[in-house]
Motif scaffolding. Structure first.
Motif, PDB file in Angstrom:
ATOM      1  N   LEU A  36       0.806  -1.213   0.000  1.00 61.55           N
ATOM      2  CA  LEU A  36       0.000   0.000   0.000  1.00 61.55           C
ATOM      3  C   LEU A  36       0.845   1.271   0.000  1.00 61.55           C
ATOM      4  O   LEU A  36       0.380   2.325  -0.422  1.00 61.55           O
ATOM      5  CB  LEU A  36      -0.964   0.005   1.179  1.00 61.55           C
ATOM      6  N   GLY A  37       2.071   1.179   0.466  1.00 62.98           N
ATOM      7  CA  GLY A  37       2.975   2.320   0.421  1.00 62.98           C
ATOM      8  C   GLY A  37       2.508   3.508   1.244  1.00 62.98           C
ATOM      9  O   GLY A  37       1.769   3.376   2.215  1.00 62.98           O
ATOM     10  N   SER A  38       2.930   4.682   0.825  1.00 66.15           N
ATOM     11  CA  SER A  38       2.648   5.889   1.604  1.00 66.15           C
ATOM     12  C   SER A  38       1.185   6.308   1.547  1.00 66.15           C
ATOM     13  O   SER A  38       0.743   7.121   2.347  1.00 66.15           O
ATOM     14  CB  SER A  38       3.530   7.044   1.116  1.00 66.15           C
ATOM     15  N   ARG A  39       0.430   5.779   0.626  1.00 65.37           N
ATOM     16  CA  ARG A  39      -0.997   6.109   0.504  1.00 65.37           C
ATOM     17  C   ARG A  39      -1.893   5.025   1.119  1.00 65.37           C
ATOM     18  O   ARG A  39      -3.083   4.965   0.845  1.00 65.37           O
ATOM     19  CB  ARG A  39      -1.381   6.291  -0.963  1.00 65.37           C
ATOM     20  N   GLY A  40      -1.317   4.184   1.949  1.00 61.21           N
ATOM     21  CA  GLY A  40      -2.057   3.074   2.533  1.00 61.21           C
ATOM     22  C   GLY A  40      -3.294   3.486   3.295  1.00 61.21           C
ATOM     23  O   GLY A  40      -4.332   2.837   3.221  1.00 61.21           O
ATOM     24  N   ILE A  41      -3.199   4.575   4.026  1.00 62.39           N
ATOM     25  CA  ILE A  41      -4.344   5.037   4.822  1.00 62.39           C
ATOM     26  C   ILE A  41      -5.520   5.413   3.922  1.00 62.39           C
ATOM     27  O   ILE A  41      -6.674   5.268   4.291  1.00 62.39           O
ATOM     28  CB  ILE A  41      -3.937   6.206   5.747  1.00 62.39           C
ATOM     29  N   LEU A  42      -5.225   5.859   2.708  1.00 62.66           N
ATOM     30  CA  LEU A  42      -6.277   6.238   1.767  1.00 62.66           C
ATOM     31  C   LEU A  42      -6.785   5.044   0.962  1.00 62.66           C
ATOM     32  O   LEU A  42      -7.965   4.966   0.629  1.00 62.66           O
ATOM     33  CB  LEU A  42      -5.758   7.314   0.808  1.00 62.66           C
ATOM     34  N   LEU A  43      -5.882   4.119   0.637  1.00 65.76           N
ATOM     35  CA  LEU A  43      -6.235   2.990  -0.221  1.00 65.76           C
ATOM     36  C   LEU A  43      -6.853   1.809   0.526  1.00 65.76           C
ATOM     37  O   LEU A  43      -7.641   1.065  -0.044  1.00 65.76           O
ATOM     38  CB  LEU A  43      -4.988   2.489  -0.964  1.00 65.76           C
ATOM     39  N   ALA A  44      -6.484   1.621   1.778  1.00 64.54           N
ATOM     40  CA  ALA A  44      -6.871   0.424   2.525  1.00 64.54           C
ATOM     41  C   ALA A  44      -8.370   0.135   2.538  1.00 64.54           C
ATOM     42  O   ALA A  44      -8.766  -1.016   2.331  1.00 64.54           O
ATOM     43  CB  ALA A  44      -6.325   0.486   3.949  1.00 64.54           C
ATOM     44  N   PRO A  45      -9.243   1.106   2.775  1.00 62.83           N
ATOM     45  CA  PRO A  45     -10.675   0.768   2.799  1.00 62.83           C
ATOM     46  C   PRO A  45     -11.188   0.190   1.477  1.00 62.83           C
ATOM     47  O   PRO A  45     -11.893  -0.814   1.467  1.00 62.83           O
ATOM     48  CB  PRO A  45     -11.348   2.105   3.107  1.00 62.83           C
ATOM     49  N   THR A  46     -10.803   0.790   0.367  1.00 67.06           N
ATOM     50  CA  THR A  46     -11.279   0.319  -0.943  1.00 67.06           C
ATOM     51  C   THR A  46     -10.655  -1.010  -1.312  1.00 67.06           C
ATOM     52  O   THR A  46     -11.345  -1.946  -1.727  1.00 67.06           O
ATOM     53  CB  THR A  46     -10.963   1.365  -2.032  1.00 67.06           C
ATOM     54  N   VAL A  47      -9.336  -1.112  -1.149  1.00 64.39           N
ATOM     55  CA  VAL A  47      -8.638  -2.341  -1.538  1.00 64.39           C
ATOM     56  C   VAL A  47      -9.065  -3.515  -0.659  1.00 64.39           C
ATOM     57  O   VAL A  47      -9.231  -4.636  -1.140  1.00 64.39           O
ATOM     58  CB  VAL A  47      -7.110  -2.115  -1.498  1.00 64.39           C
ATOM     59  N   SER A  48      -9.278  -3.276   0.626  1.00 62.20           N
ATOM     60  CA  SER A  48      -9.733  -4.364   1.498  1.00 62.20           C
ATOM     61  C   SER A  48     -11.145  -4.808   1.118  1.00 62.20           C
ATOM     62  O   SER A  48     -11.459  -5.999   1.187  1.00 62.20           O
ATOM     63  CB  SER A  48      -9.668  -3.964   2.964  1.00 62.20           C
ATOM     64  N   TYR A  52     -12.174  -8.608   0.109  1.00 60.64           N
ATOM     65  CA  TYR A  52     -13.314  -9.237   0.773  1.00 60.64           C
ATOM     66  C   TYR A  52     -14.346  -9.704  -0.259  1.00 60.64           C
ATOM     67  O   TYR A  52     -14.821 -10.835  -0.214  1.00 60.64           O
ATOM     68  CB  TYR A  52     -13.963  -8.261   1.758  1.00 60.64           C
ATOM     69  N   ASP A  53     -14.696  -8.818  -1.184  1.00 59.13           N
ATOM     70  CA  ASP A  53     -15.695  -9.121  -2.202  1.00 59.13           C
ATOM     71  C   ASP A  53     -15.236 -10.275  -3.089  1.00 59.13           C
ATOM     72  O   ASP A  53     -16.036 -11.111  -3.510  1.00 59.13           O
ATOM     73  CB  ASP A  53     -15.965  -7.869  -3.036  1.00 59.13           C
ATOM     74  N   HIS A  54     -13.950 -10.349  -3.353  1.00 58.31           N
ATOM     75  CA  HIS A  54     -13.406 -11.450  -4.161  1.00 58.31           C
ATOM     76  C   HIS A  54     -13.504 -12.778  -3.407  1.00 58.31           C
ATOM     77  O   HIS A  54     -13.920 -13.789  -3.970  1.00 58.31           O
ATOM     78  CB  HIS A  54     -11.947 -11.156  -4.521  1.00 58.31           C
ATOM     79  N   ILE A  55     -13.139 -12.764  -2.142  1.00 56.52           N
ATOM     80  CA  ILE A  55     -13.141 -13.995  -1.352  1.00 56.52           C
ATOM     81  C   ILE A  55     -14.559 -14.506  -1.120  1.00 56.52           C
ATOM     82  O   ILE A  55     -14.846 -15.695  -1.313  1.00 56.52           O
ATOM     83  CB  ILE A  55     -12.430 -13.786   0.001  1.00 56.52           C
ATOM     84  N   TYR A  56     -15.484 -13.649  -0.720  1.00 53.23           N
ATOM     85  CA  TYR A  56     -16.817 -14.087  -0.326  1.00 53.23           C
ATOM     86  C   TYR A  56     -17.849 -14.091  -1.437  1.00 53.23           C
ATOM     87  O   TYR A  56     -18.821 -14.840  -1.361  1.00 53.23           O
ATOM     88  CB  TYR A  56     -17.320 -13.254   0.863  1.00 53.23           C
ATOM     89  N   ASN A  57     -17.657 -13.268  -2.453  1.00 50.55           N
ATOM     90  CA  ASN A  57     -18.660 -13.196  -3.520  1.00 50.55           C
ATOM     91  C   ASN A  57     -18.125 -13.589  -4.891  1.00 50.55           C
ATOM     92  O   ASN A  57     -18.865 -13.595  -5.870  1.00 50.55           O
ATOM     93  CB  ASN A  57     -19.241 -11.776  -3.595  1.00 50.55           C
ATOM     94  N   GLY A  58     -16.820 -13.866  -4.969  1.00 47.06           N
ATOM     95  CA  GLY A  58     -16.244 -14.281  -6.244  1.00 47.06           C
ATOM     96  C   GLY A  58     -16.089 -13.148  -7.256  1.00 47.06           C
ATOM     97  O   GLY A  58     -15.878 -13.412  -8.440  1.00 47.06           O
ATOM     98  N   SER A  59     -16.171 -11.921  -6.811  1.00 49.57           N
ATOM     99  CA  SER A  59     -16.010 -10.781  -7.715  1.00 49.57           C
ATOM    100  C   SER A  59     -14.564 -10.702  -8.205  1.00 49.57           C
ATOM    101  O   SER A  59     -13.635 -11.024  -7.465  1.00 49.57           O
ATOM    102  CB  SER A  59     -16.353  -9.479  -7.004  1.00 49.57           C
ATOM    103  N   PRO A  60     -14.354 -10.263  -9.434  1.00 52.19           N
ATOM    104  CA  PRO A  60     -12.975 -10.156  -9.940  1.00 52.19           C
ATOM    105  C   PRO A  60     -12.213  -9.016  -9.259  1.00 52.19           C
ATOM    106  O   PRO A  60     -12.799  -7.995  -8.902  1.00 52.19           O
ATOM    107  CB  PRO A  60     -13.161  -9.874 -11.430  1.00 52.19           C
TER     108      PRO A  60
END
Length: 75
Positions: A36-48, A52-60
């Motif tokens: 995530l680098g220096s922008r981790g605090i901004l990216l973490a909510p969306t990327v997580s 999550y959506d990939h693991i539980y719903n199979g979304s790409p």
């Protein structure tokens, strides 16, 4: 002044400066979430949410952050 201790660290990042998420290429039950680098605090909510959506719903996973973008590269 006397320096009695010093600590240093590095931020996790990648050569293309984009996060890495997805399942491990050899162990499908292990998921990676890093870079995530220096922008981790901004990216973490969306990327997580994407992971999550990939693991539980199979979304790409978006190609920009998918671990598969390194497959075949010697990076």
């Amino acid at each position: 002044y006397k320096i009695i201790d010093h600590k240093a660290s590095i931020r996790p990042t990648t050569v293309d400066r984009r996060p890495i998420i997805g399942s491990h290429p050899d162990y499908k039950n292990i998921y990676l979430f890093n870079g995530l680098g220096s922008r981790g605090i901004l990216l973490a909510p969306t990327v997580s949410f994407w992971l999550y959506d990939h693991i539980y719903n199979g979304s790409p996973i978006p190609n920009e952050v998918d671990i598969k973008r390194f497959k075949g590269n010697n990076i």
